[in-house]
Design a protein around this motif. Structure first.
Motif, mmCIF file in Angstrom:
data_model
loop_
_atom_site.group_PDB
_atom_site.id
_atom_site.type_symbol
_atom_site.label_atom_id
_atom_site.label_comp_id
_atom_site.label_asym_id
_atom_site.label_seq_id
_atom_site.Cartn_x
_atom_site.Cartn_y
_atom_site.Cartn_z
ATOM 1 N N LEU A 275 83.464 -46.459 52.857
ATOM 2 C CA LEU A 275 83.611 -47.897 52.609
ATOM 3 C C LEU A 275 85.052 -48.336 52.833
ATOM 4 C CD1 LEU A 275 81.619 -48.217 49.250
ATOM 5 C CD2 LEU A 275 80.885 -49.017 51.503
ATOM 6 N N PRO A 276 85.260 -49.606 53.193
ATOM 7 C CA PRO A 276 86.623 -50.136 53.254
ATOM 8 C C PRO A 276 87.277 -50.037 51.868
ATOM 9 C CG PRO A 276 85.084 -51.637 54.316
ATOM 10 C CD PRO A 276 84.260 -50.578 53.638
ATOM 11 N N VAL A 277 88.590 -50.009 51.832
ATOM 12 C CA VAL A 277 89.342 -49.763 50.604
ATOM 13 C C VAL A 277 88.945 -50.715 49.476
ATOM 14 C CG1 VAL A 277 91.652 -49.748 49.589
ATOM 15 C CG2 VAL A 277 91.290 -48.790 51.841
ATOM 16 N N ARG A 278 88.845 -52.006 49.754
ATOM 17 C CA ARG A 278 88.538 -52.990 48.711
ATOM 18 C C ARG A 278 87.132 -52.771 48.153
ATOM 19 N NH1 ARG A 278 92.008 -56.373 46.033
ATOM 20 N NH2 ARG A 278 91.127 -58.411 45.733
ATOM 21 N N GLN A 279 86.158 -52.527 49.040
ATOM 22 C CA GLN A 279 84.791 -52.279 48.583
ATOM 23 C C GLN A 279 84.718 -50.978 47.792
ATOM 24 O OE1 GLN A 279 81.951 -52.530 51.793
ATOM 25 N NE2 GLN A 279 82.737 -54.511 52.468
ATOM 26 N N ARG A 280 85.446 -49.968 48.239
ATOM 27 C CA ARG A 280 85.460 -48.697 47.508
ATOM 28 C C ARG A 280 86.019 -48.889 46.103
ATOM 29 N NH1 ARG A 280 88.924 -43.972 49.981
ATOM 30 N NH2 ARG A 280 87.987 -44.915 51.808
ATOM 31 N N ALA A 281 87.096 -49.651 45.993
ATOM 32 C CA ALA A 281 87.695 -49.916 44.680
ATOM 33 C C ALA A 281 86.691 -50.628 43.774
ATOM 34 C CB ALA A 281 88.965 -50.752 44.832
ATOM 35 N N VAL A 282 85.968 -51.602 44.313
ATOM 36 C CA VAL A 282 84.963 -52.323 43.519
ATOM 37 C C VAL A 282 83.860 -51.374 43.065
ATOM 38 C CG1 VAL A 282 83.140 -54.076 43.645
ATOM 39 C CG2 VAL A 282 85.422 -54.604 44.490
ATOM 40 N N ALA B 181 78.142 -56.482 46.656
ATOM 41 C CA ALA B 181 76.908 -56.634 47.429
ATOM 42 C C ALA B 181 77.063 -56.023 48.821
ATOM 43 C CB ALA B 181 76.533 -58.113 47.536
ATOM 44 N N LYS B 182 78.204 -56.263 49.467
ATOM 45 C CA LYS B 182 78.448 -55.688 50.795
ATOM 46 C C LYS B 182 78.500 -54.168 50.720
ATOM 47 C CE LYS B 182 81.109 -59.592 52.557
ATOM 48 N NZ LYS B 182 82.461 -60.054 52.916
ATOM 49 N N ALA B 183 79.172 -53.658 49.695
ATOM 50 C CA ALA B 183 79.297 -52.204 49.552
ATOM 51 C C ALA B 183 77.935 -51.563 49.307
ATOM 52 C CB ALA B 183 80.255 -51.875 48.409
ATOM 53 N N GLU C 268 64.885 -38.417 49.715
ATOM 54 C CA GLU C 268 64.765 -37.071 49.181
ATOM 55 C C GLU C 268 65.050 -37.006 47.696
ATOM 56 O OE1 GLU C 268 67.353 -34.637 51.454
ATOM 57 O OE2 GLU C 268 66.365 -35.123 53.336
ATOM 58 N N GLY C 269 66.085 -37.726 47.261
ATOM 59 C CA GLY C 269 66.527 -37.617 45.888
ATOM 60 C C GLY C 269 65.952 -38.654 44.962
ATOM 61 N N GLY C 270 65.019 -39.422 45.411
ATOM 62 C CA GLY C 270 64.436 -40.459 44.559
ATOM 63 C C GLY C 270 65.247 -41.738 44.654
ATOM 64 N N ASP C 271 65.110 -42.560 43.658
ATOM 65 C CA ASP C 271 65.758 -43.867 43.650
ATOM 66 C C ASP C 271 67.177 -43.705 43.125
ATOM 67 O OD1 ASP C 271 66.361 -46.506 43.711
ATOM 68 O OD2 ASP C 271 65.061 -47.059 42.024
ATOM 69 N N CYS C 272 68.164 -43.671 44.032
ATOM 70 C CA CYS C 272 69.556 -43.506 43.600
ATOM 71 C C CYS C 272 70.324 -44.815 43.775
ATOM 72 C CB CYS C 272 70.238 -42.373 44.374
ATOM 73 S SG CYS C 272 70.426 -42.692 46.126
ATOM 74 N N ARG C 273 69.617 -45.918 43.773
ATOM 75 C CA ARG C 273 70.294 -47.211 43.915
ATOM 76 C C ARG C 273 71.109 -47.509 42.675
ATOM 77 N NH1 ARG C 273 65.528 -50.889 44.614
ATOM 78 N NH2 ARG C 273 64.423 -49.048 43.940
ATOM 79 N N ALA C 274 72.319 -48.022 42.900
ATOM 80 C CA ALA C 274 73.170 -48.405 41.786
ATOM 81 C C ALA C 274 72.696 -49.742 41.244
ATOM 82 C CB ALA C 274 74.624 -48.526 42.276
ATOM 83 N N ARG C 275 72.996 -49.995 39.978
ATOM 84 C CA ARG C 275 72.605 -51.260 39.392
ATOM 85 C C ARG C 275 73.555 -52.345 39.884
ATOM 86 N NH1 ARG C 275 76.618 -51.973 36.067
ATOM 87 N NH2 ARG C 275 77.460 -50.297 34.858
ATOM 88 N N SER C 276 73.008 -53.543 40.068
ATOM 89 C CA SER C 276 73.896 -54.616 40.519
ATOM 90 C C SER C 276 74.039 -55.665 39.476
ATOM 91 C CB SER C 276 73.401 -55.246 41.805
ATOM 92 O OG SER C 276 72.050 -55.132 42.026
#
Length: 177
Positions: free
Chosen positions: A116-123, A153-155, A169-177
């Motif tokens: 990810l870009p630096v700003r998105q990674r930080a978020v 949202a972009k990240a 493979e690992g199931g639902d690994c979506r992060a909460r928003s």
């Protein structure tokens, strides 16, 4: 000036919060040694001002310093050729227990976060790994809450695109928003 042993609680703070701050540094850099260097650099910069910082949310101050220092390092880093070797993949028999599946998923996620870009990674690090609110993340990054939401949202969109196989493979690994 105080005595040499009088550090205003700096050593105790680092002993108590150091592992968590090191985790933030590792999530930002993706490299254990670079994370240690990042945290050490920030702590060395904070030490002379510790008495002023100590009473006013020192962990938030240091997290912000980690993010800003990492961003300045990231901007200066050469992005040329990176040598690496790829090993051939061998799939386990269908239905077999893979003891390394969770490690593979974690590695895939860590690699995707580093892409990810630096700003998105930080978020992402602050919101989902450090579990800060939108407002606290915005305050740490020095931006508006709406910026945190849009960068988040972009990240997450990028992470979902980078991790479709790992999610299947690992199931639902979506992060909460």
């Amino acid at each position: 000036m105080g005595s040499q042993g009088d550090d205003g609680g700096f050593e105790e703070f680092v002993a108590a919060r150091g592992p968590r701050l090191l985790r933030v540094a590792w999530l930002l850099t993706g490299d254990a040694h670079l994370a240690e260097d990042l945290l050490q650099t920030v702590l060395a910069r904070v030490w002379p001002r510790w008495r002023k910082i100590a009473g006013d949310h020192p962990e938030a101050y240091i997290r912000k310093a980690l993010i800003h220092t990492h961003a300045s390092w990231w901007r200066r880093r050469w992005r040329g050729e990176v040598p690496h070797g790829e090993l051939p993949e061998t799939a386990p028999p269908r239905g077999a227990y893979d003891a390394y599946e969770s490690v593979d998923l974690e590695q895939s996620l860590a690699a995707a976060v580093r892409a990810l870009p630096v700003r998105q990674r930080a978020v992402v690090v602050l919101r989902y790994f450090e579990d800060l609110s939108v407002e606290d993340t915005a305050a740490t990054l020095g931006c508006a809450p709406g910026t945190v939401k849009s960068q988040s949202a972009k990240a997450l969109r990028t992470l979902r695109a980078l991790l479709p196989a790992a999610m299947a493979e690992g199931g639902d690994c979506r992060a909460r928003s």
